[in-house]
Design a protein around this motif. Sequence first.
Motif, PDB file in Angstrom:
ATOM      1  N   ASP A  82      -2.110  -4.799  -6.893  1.00 45.55           N
ATOM      2  CA  ASP A  82      -0.934  -5.448  -6.289  1.00 45.55           C
ATOM      3  C   ASP A  82      -1.330  -6.318  -5.099  1.00 45.55           C
TER       4      ASP A  82
ATOM      5  N   MET B 108       0.834  -1.210   0.000  1.00 45.85           N
ATOM      6  CA  MET B 108       0.000   0.000   0.000  1.00 45.85           C
ATOM      7  C   MET B 108       0.869   1.261   0.000  1.00 45.85           C
TER       8      MET B 108
ATOM      9  N   MET C  74      -2.739  -0.166  -5.756  1.00 47.98           N
ATOM     10  CA  MET C  74      -2.718  -0.858  -4.474  1.00 47.98           C
ATOM     11  C   MET C  74      -3.665  -2.070  -4.510  1.00 47.98           C
ATOM     12  N   GLN C  75      -4.868  -1.889  -5.064  1.00 43.61           N
ATOM     13  CA  GLN C  75      -5.808  -2.999  -5.123  1.00 43.61           C
ATOM     14  C   GLN C  75      -5.306  -4.115  -6.041  1.00 43.61           C
TER      15      GLN C  75
ATOM     16  N   ALA D 194       2.542   1.891  -3.357  1.00 47.14           N
ATOM     17  CA  ALA D 194       1.603   2.442  -4.349  1.00 47.14           C
ATOM     18  C   ALA D 194       1.443   3.950  -4.149  1.00 47.14           C
TER      19      ALA D 194
END
Length: 193
Positions: A159, A113, A156-157, A116
């Motif tokens: 990855d 997170m 982020m979502q 990102a």
Amino acid sequence: MLCPSCQTDNQEGARFCHQCATPLAVRCARCGAANNPRATFCNECAAALASSGSPTPGPGLTARPSAASSDAVEGERKMLTSLFADIKGSMDLLEGLDPEEAGNIIDLALKIMIDAVHLYEGYVVHTAGDAIFALFGAPLAHEDHPQRALFAALRMQEDLKQYSQRLGIVKGRDLQVRVGVNTGEAVVRSIKT
């Protein structure tokens, strides 16, 4: 220039009284202009000045207002975008795992997170448990900060989905992340401790 404390006559331009070392001018923390020590507001930019009798900050330094002073909250109004992300149901996900193993899973998810956010030049303000709070548009300003925050959320979502798939093969568990993004006006200020 007369000293406000001991009334000694000092040469023009002096910053401190040569008799008692009282500041002869209060420097504005915002613009650096010299002001009368009894002044409440700067004569150049109208910013609130530190109370009289407090030390005058030198060039390049800013005053540290006391927590009790009403002018302690001074900042710049900016448009910025905030992002909050957390792992959905992390307690259930980690139930029954060894604490060290659970910590490693959360730490790697947080790293994904944070990476990102940094990829799109955001600033991570705070991490707590399984969540992060980040800003886009401050302290580093970009005109497209809302788009950067959205790209960071999508990255982020994606990855974390890939990370969850790798984890699922090993653990049989599904990792999901929730992300909220908001753009609006805020007052940005630095806090010195």
